[in-house]
Design a protein around this motif. Structure first.
Motif, short mmCIF file in Angstrom:
data_model
loop_
_atom_site.label_atom_id
_atom_site.label_comp_id
_atom_site.label_asym_id
_atom_site.label_seq_id
_atom_site.Cartn_x
_atom_site.Cartn_y
_atom_site.Cartn_z
N LEU A 239 0.81 -1.22 0.00
CA LEU A 239 0.00 0.00 0.00
C LEU A 239 0.84 1.27 0.00
O LEU A 239 0.52 2.24 -0.66
N SER A 240 1.91 1.29 0.78
CA SER A 240 2.69 2.52 0.93
C SER A 240 4.04 2.42 0.23
O SER A 240 5.07 2.81 0.77
N SER A 241 4.00 1.93 -1.01
CA SER A 241 5.24 1.83 -1.79
C SER A 241 5.55 3.11 -2.55
O SER A 241 6.61 3.25 -3.15
N GLY A 242 4.60 4.05 -2.55
CA GLY A 242 4.77 5.25 -3.36
C GLY A 242 4.33 5.02 -4.80
O GLY A 242 4.37 5.94 -5.62
N GLN A 243 3.90 3.78 -5.11
CA GLN A 243 3.42 3.46 -6.44
C GLN A 243 1.90 3.38 -6.44
O GLN A 243 1.26 3.22 -5.40
N ASP A 244 1.31 3.48 -7.63
CA ASP A 244 -0.15 3.39 -7.75
C ASP A 244 -0.63 1.98 -7.41
O ASP A 244 -0.02 1.00 -7.81
N VAL A 245 -1.72 1.92 -6.64
CA VAL A 245 -2.34 0.65 -6.27
C VAL A 245 -3.79 0.69 -6.72
O VAL A 245 -4.53 1.63 -6.39
N LYS A 246 -4.21 -0.30 -7.48
CA LYS A 246 -5.57 -0.36 -8.00
C LYS A 246 -6.43 -1.24 -7.10
O LYS A 246 -6.07 -2.37 -6.81
N ILE A 247 -7.57 -0.71 -6.66
CA ILE A 247 -8.47 -1.41 -5.75
C ILE A 247 -9.86 -1.52 -6.39
O ILE A 247 -10.36 -0.57 -6.99
N HIS A 248 -10.48 -2.68 -6.23
CA HIS A 248 -11.87 -2.87 -6.65
C HIS A 248 -12.66 -3.41 -5.47
O HIS A 248 -12.25 -4.38 -4.82
N ILE A 249 -13.79 -2.75 -5.15
CA ILE A 249 -14.65 -3.17 -4.03
C ILE A 249 -16.03 -3.48 -4.58
O ILE A 249 -16.59 -2.70 -5.36
N GLN A 250 -16.58 -4.61 -4.16
CA GLN A 250 -17.89 -5.05 -4.63
C GLN A 250 -18.78 -5.38 -3.44
O GLN A 250 -18.36 -6.08 -2.51
N TYR A 251 -20.01 -4.85 -3.44
CA TYR A 251 -20.98 -5.21 -2.41
C TYR A 251 -22.19 -5.82 -3.10
O TYR A 251 -22.89 -5.17 -3.87
N ILE A 252 -22.43 -7.10 -2.84
CA ILE A 252 -23.54 -7.82 -3.44
C ILE A 252 -23.93 -8.97 -2.52
O ILE A 252 -23.08 -9.60 -1.89
N ASN A 253 -25.23 -9.21 -2.40
CA ASN A 253 -25.75 -10.28 -1.52
C ASN A 253 -25.21 -10.16 -0.10
O ASN A 253 -24.78 -11.14 0.51
N ASP A 254 -25.19 -8.92 0.42
CA ASP A 254 -24.78 -8.62 1.80
C ASP A 254 -23.30 -8.88 2.07
O ASP A 254 -22.88 -8.91 3.23
N THR A 255 -22.50 -9.05 1.04
CA THR A 255 -21.08 -9.36 1.24
C THR A 255 -20.20 -8.33 0.54
O THR A 255 -20.46 -7.96 -0.62
N ILE A 256 -19.17 -7.88 1.25
CA ILE A 256 -18.18 -6.97 0.67
C ILE A 256 -16.96 -7.79 0.26
O ILE A 256 -16.39 -8.54 1.07
N SER A 257 -16.54 -7.64 -0.98
CA SER A 257 -15.32 -8.28 -1.47
C SER A 257 -14.35 -7.19 -1.91
O SER A 257 -14.75 -6.24 -2.58
N VAL A 258 -13.10 -7.35 -1.53
CA VAL A 258 -12.06 -6.36 -1.85
C VAL A 258 -10.99 -7.04 -2.69
O VAL A 258 -10.45 -8.08 -2.29
N PHE A 259 -10.68 -6.45 -3.84
CA PHE A 259 -9.65 -6.98 -4.73
C PHE A 259 -8.59 -5.90 -4.94
O PHE A 259 -8.89 -4.70 -4.84
N GLY A 260 -7.37 -6.30 -5.25
CA GLY A 260 -6.33 -5.30 -5.44
C GLY A 260 -5.15 -5.80 -6.22
O GLY A 260 -4.93 -7.00 -6.37
N ALA A 261 -4.38 -4.84 -6.75
CA ALA A 261 -3.16 -5.16 -7.49
C ALA A 261 -2.38 -3.87 -7.66
O ALA A 261 -2.94 -2.77 -7.57
N MET A 262 -1.10 -3.98 -7.89
CA MET A 262 -0.32 -2.81 -8.25
C MET A 262 -0.83 -2.32 -9.59
O MET A 262 -1.25 -3.10 -10.44
N SER A 263 -0.84 -1.02 -9.79
CA SER A 263 -1.45 -0.44 -10.98
C SER A 263 -0.81 -0.98 -12.25
O SER A 263 0.36 -1.32 -12.29
N GLY A 264 -1.64 -1.05 -13.30
CA GLY A 264 -1.16 -1.62 -14.55
C GLY A 264 -1.70 -3.01 -14.76
O GLY A 264 -1.60 -3.58 -15.84
#
Length: 666
Positions: free
Chosen positions: A187-212
């Motif tokens: 998270l704190s590498s100074g580089q872009d981090v891409k995050i995707h958050i989804q809320y469906i059927n009462d559940t939160i899912s969090v996905f992530g990757a370094m940008s690109g």
């Protein structure tokens, strides 16, 4: 009249509107690929927009410790509604790019994606509280907030490690958290981090990757237990971000943001009314509208084919530009400028006359393209389609345009301090001795740096490389704080493909004195010809002298480039500094560095000129100025090729000479 075409139009349009009437609008969405301004955002006192990104906590003030901030999309989102015996809760998806740059080790404290009905930043919510809650509200029902935290520091006993993601409800203590130590995501590498958050059927899912990385290849970071959001969040919530710093500091920014969610607002009762009453009305309107549209199209075609239209199909050309600015009516701009009154005249050039105006309670500058301008249409289109799609703090912002009654008009942001040349040389309309403020050394350095940043963006920072082709002091505008903004894109050309490096032309465009010597031989604009003009600008800003108005035939021997190079060869380059500058404010090492950099940009061999990225590194003290020979090398063509190390970055094709027909001075 083509009745078969009209019947088809009516049928298709009717089917379309009936479908709309029977289908509820079902999506609440917005998309910010970048953030040019805060017009659709709510920002807390300590948050801002900078470099086209959201700055959640202060980024440029000193110190940046012990702050918390919040930023929200300006419109509230209906998250749930009462329906039968069970509340209906909307589903949503959001994707954003974070950039967290630590200033201490570790960085601190973190950033969170939040949903809440109260936009106010809680008092004393800096440090471990990440702008979510404070010591008083933590763990109570008072905050009414859901947070997906991206924590960068272990702040207290129950807190996770320095690099973790967690789900928080009304508290800084996560109901679930996952360490990212084993992921390839920092998270704190100074580089872009891409995050995707989804809320469906009462559940939160969090996905992530370094940008690109594409969303399909993102890693699953966290999946929450079932969460009934209606049990602790109000029906309408604001969507956004919070962040904080403590003694441990970091720069918390969001570079892009996309959101899409179900729209569950109560519109069921109006649906039948729309079907039974609205559809017949719409059908009648479609028939009338079809006749009107057909008549107008016929009139437009007849008008465009007539000899009275000076610039046929100009609107169609602008229409296909990806980000054309707003179109204004001629009467609006006439009223804004007081009928293009001489009292509102700001300046005049080969392209047209510029007037000060008041439009929508905001000061603007309106450029009225001269009817005598031989290339008026081409330059007008270049301005609208080039600068209209660019966004940078050191570029003059194009607000809008107008084409009506053969008038070509451009609307820009107003620059209260006018153009740079007046401060360097005076106003030609008032005589060269007209008393303008003398810019001090620090202001001149800031002007040079600002223009360099603008050119670096044009050459390598935007989607399509842009060659300005007319960099000069009169095209550098100064805002209220004397920050430089590059303007006048009438000669600019966009290179469609990133691997293209030049723009060929039948005319040699630019201003004598700023034009690189090879321009007269190769008949093309390149990044190197822009760099040459920038070098001349650097010399005149430091020396307060005009660049000279001579052509390649006498090798610029009367130009500022020759004069400063001669002083440099004698070891007296600092002697060329503007005599109006106070000696006590000048740092000779800085002046020497900037002047040598200017000479390097004006090297007769285009392969020897630095890129604008290198120029910025020198200006920022990150690199030494390029080596420059004591005597100005003789211009030769074909130019000596670069070394093998630089060859792949070269923009000129060795030995290619394109003939030209005419010199266009500006």
């Amino acid at each position: 009249m083509h009745l078969p075409w009209l019947v088809k139009y009516q049928y298709a349009a009717t089917l379309f509107f009936v479908t709309i009437a029977l289908t509820k609008v079902s999506c609440f969405q917005f998309n910010f690929p970048f953030f040019p301004d805060d017009s659709n955002l709510w920002l807390s006192k300590s948050s801002s927009i900078l470099f086209d990104a959201i700055i959640v906590t202060p980024d440029i003030i000193d110190p940046i410790d012990h702050y918390s901030g919040r930023v929200f999309y300006i419109k509230p989102y209906q998250l749930w509604k009462e329906k039968s015996n069970q509340n209906q809760i909307a589903s949503f998806n959001t994707t954003f790019v974070l950039n967290i740059t630590p200033e201490t080790t570790p960085g601190g404290e973190g950033l969170a994606f939040i949903l809440t009905s109260d936009r106010t930043v809680p008092e004393n919510s800096d440090g471990q509280w990440i702008g979510i809650v404070n010591a008083t509200s933590n763990g109570t029902s008072q905050p009414g907030i859901l947070a997906v935290e991206f924590d960068t520091r272990h702040s207290f006993t129950e807190d996770g490690p320095d690099n973790h993601v967690g789900i928080n409800i009304n508290s800084i203590n996560s109901i679930q958290q996952v360490s990212l130590m084993n992921n390839r995501l920092n998270l704190s590498s100074g580089q872009d981090v891409k995050i995707h958050i989804q809320y469906i059927n009462d559940t939160i899912s969090v996905f992530g990757a370094m940008s690109g990385t594409s969303e399909e290849s993102m890693e699953t970071l966290l999946v929450s237990p079932p969460l009934n959001l209606s049990s602790f969040l109000q029906k309408e919530v604001y969507i956004g971000f919070s962040a904080s710093t403590s003694n441990y500091t970091q720069r918390n920014s969001v570079r892009s943001w996309d959101f899409s969610g179900d729209d569950i607002r109560d519109d069921d009762k109006s649906l039948l009314w729309v079907v039974y009453v609205g559809v017949p009305i719409v059908i009648v309107l479609i028939i009338i509208g079809g006749l009107v549209i057909f008549f107008l199209r016929w009139q437009k075609i007849r008008h465009m084919e007539g000899p009275e239209d000076a610039y046929p199909r100009i609107e169609d050309q602008i229409k296909y530009s990806t980000m054309a600015p707003k179109k204004y009516k001629l009467r609006e701009l006439t009223k804004a400028t007081g009928g293009f009154s001489l009292q509102n005249k700001l300046g005049q050039g080969g392209f047209g006359t510029v007037y000060k105006g008041l439009l929508e309670n905001k000061e603007v500058a309106v450029k009225r393209v001269s009817k005598n301008s031989r290339q008026g249409k081409q330059e007008f289109l270049a301005e609208v389609t080039t600068i209209g799609s660019l966004h940078h703090r050191n570029l003059v912002k194009l607000i809008g345009w107008c084409y009506e009654n053969r008038e070509l008009l451009l609307v820009y942001e107003f620059m209260p301090n006018g153009s740079l040349d007046k401060y360097l040389f005076g106003d030609k309309d008032c005589g060269d001795n007209y008393n303008f403020k003398t810019l001090d050394w620090e202001t001149r350095r800031r002007v040079i740096n600002g223009v360099a940043q603008a050119l670096d963006y044009l050459h390598d920072g935007c989607e399509k490389r842009v060659l300005h082709r007319d960099i000069k002091a009169s095209n550098i505008m100064l805002d209220s704080d004397y920050n430089a903004k590059l303007g006048d894109f009438g000669l600019a050309r966009t290179i469609q493909k990133r691997n293209e490096t030049h723009h060929s032309t039948k005319e040699i465009a630019g201003t004598p004195g700023y034009m690189a010597p090879e321009t007269f031989l190769i008949g093309r604009a390149t990044v190197e010809t822009d760099v040459y003009a920038f070098g001349v600008l650097v010399l005149e800003v430091v020396c307060g002298k005009r660049p000279g108005n001579v052509y390649a035939q006498d090798e610029y021997k009367n130009s500022i480039v020759y004069r400063i190079w001669d002083l440099y060869g004698k070891g007296k380059v600092v002697g060329g500094v503007d005599a109006r500058l106070k000696k006590e404010e000048i740092v000779e090492e800085e002046v020497n560095c900037v002047l040598v950099l200017g000479l390097a940009c004006c090297h007769p061999n285009p392969h020897k000129r630095p890129s604008m990225r290198t120029v910025l590194q020198v200006l920022n003290g990150e690199a030494a100025p390029p080596e420059v020979p004591k005597e100005r090398p003789v211009f030769m063509w074909p130019a000596m090729p670069p070394s093998f190390k630089d060859a792949e970055d070269s923009s000129l094709i060795q030995g290619t000479i394109t003939p030209f027909t005419e010199i266009t001075g500006r």
